[in-house]
Design an enzyme around this catalytic site. Structure first.
Site, PDB file in Angstrom:
ATOM      1  N   CYS A   1       0.825  -1.203   0.000  1.00 62.09           N
ATOM      2  CA  CYS A   1       0.000   0.000   0.000  1.00 62.09           C
ATOM      3  C   CYS A   1       0.862   1.257   0.000  1.00 62.09           C
ATOM      4  O   CYS A   1       2.026   1.222   0.380  1.00 62.09           O
ATOM      5  CB  CYS A   1      -0.873   0.031   1.244  1.00 62.09           C
ATOM      6  SG  CYS A   1      -1.840  -1.448   1.467  1.00 62.09           S
TER       7      CYS A   1
ATOM      8  N   ARG B   1       4.029   0.732  -6.528  1.00 60.78           N
ATOM      9  CA  ARG B   1       4.002  -0.213  -5.412  1.00 60.78           C
ATOM     10  C   ARG B   1       2.912  -1.272  -5.584  1.00 60.78           C
ATOM     11  O   ARG B   1       2.880  -2.257  -4.857  1.00 60.78           O
ATOM     12  CB  ARG B   1       3.761   0.545  -4.094  1.00 60.78           C
ATOM     13  CG  ARG B   1       4.863   1.525  -3.754  1.00 60.78           C
ATOM     14  CD  ARG B   1       4.464   2.447  -2.629  1.00 60.78           C
ATOM     15  NE  ARG B   1       4.326   1.766  -1.351  1.00 60.78           N
ATOM     16  CZ  ARG B   1       5.338   1.501  -0.542  1.00 60.78           C
ATOM     17  NH1 ARG B   1       6.556   1.838  -0.874  1.00 60.78           N
ATOM     18  NH2 ARG B   1       5.131   0.899   0.613  1.00 60.78           N
TER      19      ARG B   1
ATOM     20  N   TRP C   1      -3.271  -2.240  -1.536  1.00 59.77           N
ATOM     21  CA  TRP C   1      -3.005  -3.528  -2.178  1.00 59.77           C
ATOM     22  C   TRP C   1      -3.555  -4.566  -1.214  1.00 59.77           C
ATOM     23  O   TRP C   1      -3.022  -4.753  -0.126  1.00 59.77           O
ATOM     24  CB  TRP C   1      -1.502  -3.703  -2.398  1.00 59.77           C
ATOM     25  CG  TRP C   1      -1.207  -4.808  -3.353  1.00 59.77           C
ATOM     26  CD1 TRP C   1      -1.292  -4.758  -4.714  1.00 59.77           C
ATOM     27  CD2 TRP C   1      -0.786  -6.130  -3.035  1.00 59.77           C
ATOM     28  NE1 TRP C   1      -0.954  -5.979  -5.247  1.00 59.77           N
ATOM     29  CE2 TRP C   1      -0.631  -6.840  -4.248  1.00 59.77           C
ATOM     30  CE3 TRP C   1      -0.519  -6.799  -1.838  1.00 59.77           C
ATOM     31  CZ2 TRP C   1      -0.231  -8.157  -4.304  1.00 59.77           C
ATOM     32  CZ3 TRP C   1      -0.115  -8.118  -1.903  1.00 59.77           C
ATOM     33  CH2 TRP C   1       0.024  -8.790  -3.128  1.00 59.77           C
TER      34      TRP C   1
ATOM     35  N   ASN D   1      -0.447   1.239   6.091  1.00 60.76           N
ATOM     36  CA  ASN D   1       0.320   0.301   5.261  1.00 60.76           C
ATOM     37  C   ASN D   1       0.967  -0.693   6.215  1.00 60.76           C
ATOM     38  O   ASN D   1       1.587  -0.282   7.197  1.00 60.76           O
ATOM     39  CB  ASN D   1       1.385   1.083   4.467  1.00 60.76           C
ATOM     40  CG  ASN D   1       2.366   0.165   3.773  1.00 60.76           C
ATOM     41  OD1 ASN D   1       2.061  -0.991   3.491  1.00 60.76           O
ATOM     42  ND2 ASN D   1       3.546   0.674   3.506  1.00 60.76           N
ATOM     43  N   GLY D   2       0.819  -1.990   5.937  1.00 58.96           N
ATOM     44  CA  GLY D   2       1.408  -3.006   6.811  1.00 58.96           C
ATOM     45  C   GLY D   2       0.374  -4.056   7.158  1.00 58.96           C
ATOM     46  O   GLY D   2      -0.681  -4.130   6.516  1.00 58.96           O
TER      47      GLY D   2
ATOM     48  N   GLU E   1      15.028 -23.417 -11.600  1.00 59.35           N
ATOM     49  CA  GLU E   1      14.744 -22.002 -11.409  1.00 59.35           C
ATOM     50  C   GLU E   1      15.956 -21.140 -11.799  1.00 59.35           C
ATOM     51  O   GLU E   1      15.794 -20.090 -12.419  1.00 59.35           O
ATOM     52  CB  GLU E   1      14.323 -21.745  -9.946  1.00 59.35           C
ATOM     53  CG  GLU E   1      14.057 -20.300  -9.584  1.00 59.35           C
ATOM     54  CD  GLU E   1      12.915 -19.644 -10.364  1.00 59.35           C
ATOM     55  OE1 GLU E   1      12.208 -20.330 -11.119  1.00 59.35           O
ATOM     56  OE2 GLU E   1      12.752 -18.412 -10.220  1.00 59.35           O
TER      57      GLU E   1
ATOM     58  N   LYS F   1      15.671 -18.271 -14.676  1.00 60.80           N
ATOM     59  CA  LYS F   1      16.006 -16.865 -14.416  1.00 60.80           C
ATOM     60  C   LYS F   1      16.967 -16.355 -15.473  1.00 60.80           C
ATOM     61  O   LYS F   1      16.792 -15.278 -16.011  1.00 60.80           O
ATOM     62  CB  LYS F   1      16.674 -16.700 -13.038  1.00 60.80           C
ATOM     63  CG  LYS F   1      15.755 -16.691 -11.849  1.00 60.80           C
ATOM     64  CD  LYS F   1      15.075 -15.385 -11.580  1.00 60.80           C
ATOM     65  CE  LYS F   1      13.662 -15.295 -12.000  1.00 60.80           C
ATOM     66  NZ  LYS F   1      12.681 -16.241 -11.977  1.00 60.80           N
TER      67      LYS F   1
ATOM     68  N   GLU G   1      15.295 -16.086 -19.009  1.00 59.69           N
ATOM     69  CA  GLU G   1      14.241 -15.055 -19.035  1.00 59.69           C
ATOM     70  C   GLU G   1      14.824 -13.662 -19.259  1.00 59.69           C
ATOM     71  O   GLU G   1      14.318 -12.905 -20.063  1.00 59.69           O
ATOM     72  CB  GLU G   1      13.531 -14.998 -17.663  1.00 59.69           C
ATOM     73  CG  GLU G   1      12.374 -15.933 -17.483  1.00 59.69           C
ATOM     74  CD  GLU G   1      11.705 -15.734 -16.115  1.00 59.69           C
ATOM     75  OE1 GLU G   1      10.482 -15.674 -16.096  1.00 59.69           O
ATOM     76  OE2 GLU G   1      12.404 -15.643 -15.077  1.00 59.69           O
TER      77      GLU G   1
ATOM     78  N   HIS H   1      23.000 -38.965 -20.750  1.00 57.92           N
ATOM     79  CA  HIS H   1      22.087 -39.585 -21.713  1.00 57.92           C
ATOM     80  C   HIS H   1      21.777 -38.637 -22.861  1.00 57.92           C
ATOM     81  O   HIS H   1      20.708 -38.722 -23.463  1.00 57.92           O
ATOM     82  CB  HIS H   1      20.807 -40.041 -21.001  1.00 57.92           C
ATOM     83  CG  HIS H   1      21.086 -41.055 -19.936  1.00 57.92           C
ATOM     84  ND1 HIS H   1      21.469 -42.347 -20.231  1.00 57.92           N
ATOM     85  CD2 HIS H   1      21.098 -40.955 -18.584  1.00 57.92           C
ATOM     86  CE1 HIS H   1      21.685 -43.007 -19.103  1.00 57.92           C
ATOM     87  NE2 HIS H   1      21.467 -42.178 -18.091  1.00 57.92           N
TER      88      HIS H   1
ATOM     89  N   LYS I   1       4.047 -10.496 -17.003  1.00 60.72           N
ATOM     90  CA  LYS I   1       4.028 -10.810 -15.567  1.00 60.72           C
ATOM     91  C   LYS I   1       2.887 -11.757 -15.231  1.00 60.72           C
ATOM     92  O   LYS I   1       3.017 -12.654 -14.423  1.00 60.72           O
ATOM     93  CB  LYS I   1       3.893  -9.491 -14.784  1.00 60.72           C
ATOM     94  CG  LYS I   1       3.940  -9.650 -13.289  1.00 60.72           C
ATOM     95  CD  LYS I   1       5.364  -9.837 -12.814  1.00 60.72           C
ATOM     96  CE  LYS I   1       5.451 -10.218 -11.363  1.00 60.72           C
ATOM     97  NZ  LYS I   1       6.649 -11.042 -11.104  1.00 60.72           N
TER      98      LYS I   1
END
Ligand code: G6P
Length: 608
Positions: free
Chosen positions: A2, A27, A75, A101-102, A481, A485, A488, A504, A603
């Site tokens: 937020c 944000r 948010w 916020n929090g 991963e 990364k 990407e 193999h 995204k």
């Protein structure tokens, strides 16, 4: 997360608030609101969706006269993104307005206490308890009241508060959520971040934990939690707005990588109480957990990789069989879901089309579904039978880092809980694992601080054509991963291979100087992986190894070694992934790629 803005000065407040909030859009948010004192009462406006809607609703702020106000972009965390959940929140008489916020961790307890005392709630948010709590303790002296509630509220908060009977002052306080104060020529401001105030001032003061700021039109005072006046320094901000949004980091991806210790804490802390794992929000009884015969984990991209990791943990620790599927494959393979199956869908956005379709397929077959999701109120969060949120906050960079880390933590907690309920994890075993879990944030920070060394190494590989990532067991999941990364964001071809499978086929691609990143954090597989390292090295590969502190013998076989701190064998992904993220990041930066928005990627993938 937020965003908060507050203004008190000579100008009309609402346009200043809207402008400030627009600078905090990065944000992430799903609704917005503001409250402005007009000389008689506090008026407010709230709107779900983009800030534009709030601007239109208030004619760019013109319909909200007054020169003192607070604004907020929300948010969603507690409660869906709706008008009633949007901030500001008020006491019943609307004489106290609050933006926050929090996360108020003890809000359920506080809400019950206040409800018992006759307070009525009109939102599902944790924030609303703050408004009523201020009302409950209000003595007519705002500073004393704010200090008082700080002792009652647990969790993280940055608050902007207006008391109608002290209309020439805005109060603000923080603990573990960001908050700054700006000193302007024709008014003073509070904000979650510097960009929101830069149009009006470059004189900024960073409020520390448990400090209170009292802003009037012509002055700012600071107090500690005991109400004593304290001195604070203001700094002059030299950065431009773009740099400020990224908090001084060059890219959102780097900023988000640095947020990982916090993300891990936020996802973990509220679910560990008195040495036990409590995942209340699951709403699953021990009987229901004991009845789980099989787990299906379904996801896409990096979220899928966290599922591959947790397969080893659910199976190894809780002895529950697990199948992991890429969502786009699962839905079309006519999957067999038997009684006693639990389907876990993992998704940062909660909107990935294939993951959502897989969820619907599972529901159609009548099995219990559980969403591990970051975005509150998203489709998967709404449709899954059970929901466990990751508390990573909004992620801006397309390549996920902090949401990935949060997804791992959520699954560790779940696997440990299931293992305990199934009698597979003793109290001592649990305490030992929790001790290691709680160390992860500091250990991640340590690894992040080693970025200089990795940057130097990465710079040598910006012209690489192919890179291979290898590992066994959980190390294979980490390799998946690490490889994703790199490709990407740097557009370098890379592949992850189960180390034992290399010979193999893939080994024929190894040439003189080919970079092979070998992950070897699993003690029982260490020697096997070292043999695979030797196989590629004798064919000319340059080997970068990621292994646990103490495994120095690897230096005989690898060309470049990164050590990760000791932790439980099931948690090594959380640490080993950090240098691999940094490596990809610096290769991408070195190549001059668009790190935060790599070509062709989105995204949130809402098409099949
Ligand atoms: C996209 C993103 C990835 C993400 C994947 C799944 O490909 O670029 O970072 O892992 O989607 O997204 P979800 O929101 O379902 O986790």
């Amino acid at each position: 997360m937020c965003g908060i803005v507050g203004y008190i000065g000579e100008r009309p407040a609402a346009p200043v608030l809207l402008d400030g909030l627009s600078k905090l859009e990065y944000r992430g948010y799903d609704s917005a609101g503001m409250a402005v004192y007009d000389g008689e009462k506090i008026n407010f406006a709230k709107a779900t969706g983009r800030l534009k809607v709030l601007s239109e609703l208030t004619h760019d702020g013109e319909t909200m006269p007054g020169s003192a106000g607070i604004g907020h972009t929300r948010w969603a965390t507690h409660g869906a993104p709706t008008d009633s959940n949007a901030h500001p929140h008020f006491n019943k008489e609307r004489t106290i307005a609050v933006v926050h916020n929090g996360i108020i961790e003890n809000y359920v307890k506080l809400k019950k206490k206040l409800t018992d005392k006759g307070y009525e709630f009109c939102s599902e948010t944790d924030t609303e308890v703050v408004a009523h709590l201020l009302d409950y303790y209000y003595t007519g002296e705002p500073l004393e009241t704010v200090a008082k509630i700080m002792h009652r509220v647990e969790g993280s908060y940055a608050l902007g508060i207006i008391f109608m009977d002290h209309p020439d002052v805005i109060y603000s306080v923080r603990k573990d959520s960001p908050l700054i104060v700006g000193r302007g020529k024709d008014g003073n401001l509070i904000a979650s971040d510097v960009p929101a105030v830069l149009k009006y001032t470059r004189e900024v003061c960073f409020i520390e934990n448990e400090e209170i700021a009292k802003l009037s039109r012509d002055g700012i005072e600071f107090f500690n939690v005991d109400g004593d006046l304290i001195e604070k320094d203001f700094k002059t901000i030299e950065w431009d707005i773009n740099a400020a949004e990224k908090g001084g980091y060059e890219h959102f991806m780097l900023k988000e990588m640095y947020e990982q210790p916090k993300t891990v804490r936020d996802t973990m802390n509220p679910r560990i109480k008195d040495g036990q794992i409590i995942i209340d929000e699951l709403g699953m009884t021990e009987e229901e957990i004991r009845a789980i015969r099989k787990i299906h984990i379904i996801a896409c991209g990096s979220a899928y990789h966290t599922g591959v990791t947790s397969k080893y943990i659910f199976e190894g620790l809780a002895r529950i069989p697990v199948e992991v599927d890429v969502a786009s494959e699962f839905r079309y393979r006519n999957p067999i879901l038997e009684e006693g199956a639990l389907v876990i869908i993992i998704s940062q956005s909660g909107e990935t089309a294939d993951s959502l379709a897989a969820l619907r397929e599972a529901k159609a077959q009548g099995v219990t579904t559980l969403g591990i999701v970051n975005v509150v109120g998203s489709s998967i969060a709404r449709e899954a039978d059970k929901i466990m949120y990751t508390w990573a906050g909004p992620e801006i960079a397309v390549a996920t880092t902090k949401a990935y880390s949060a997804q791992l933590i959520a699954q560790y907690l779940l696997a440990m809980k299931f293992a305990q309920v199934k009698g597979r994890l003793s109290e001592d075993g649990l305490s030992e694992m929790l001790r290691d879990l709680k160390r992860l944030p500091d250990q991640i920070e340590l690894l992040l601080n080693n970025k200089g060394r990795i940057q130097k190494f990465a710079n040598r590989y910006i012209a690489a054509k192919d890179v291979f990532f290898i590992g066994r067991g959980i190390d294979y999941a980490i390799s998946l991963e690490g490889s994703l990364k790199l490709k990407e964001i740097s557009y370098i071809h890379s592949e992850a291979y189960a180390a034992g499978e290399l010979k193999h086929g893939t080994i024929s691609l190894i040439e003189d100087g080919t970079l092979v990143a070998a992950v070897a954090t699993q003690d029982e597989l260490f020697k096997k992986t070292v043999s695979n390292i030797v196989e590629v090295r004798t064919r000319g590969a340059f080997v970068m190894a990621v292994t646990n502190e103490g495994n120095t013998e690897i230096e005989k076989n690898a060309d470049y070694v990164i050590y990760i701190p000791q932790t439980n064998k099931y948690f090594t992904n959380s640490l080993a992934i950090i240098p691999l993220q940094l490596f990809s990041y610096y290769v991408s930066v070195g190549k001059g790629c668009d790190v935060d928005k790599p070509r062709n990627l989105a995204k949130s993938v809402t098409v099949e």
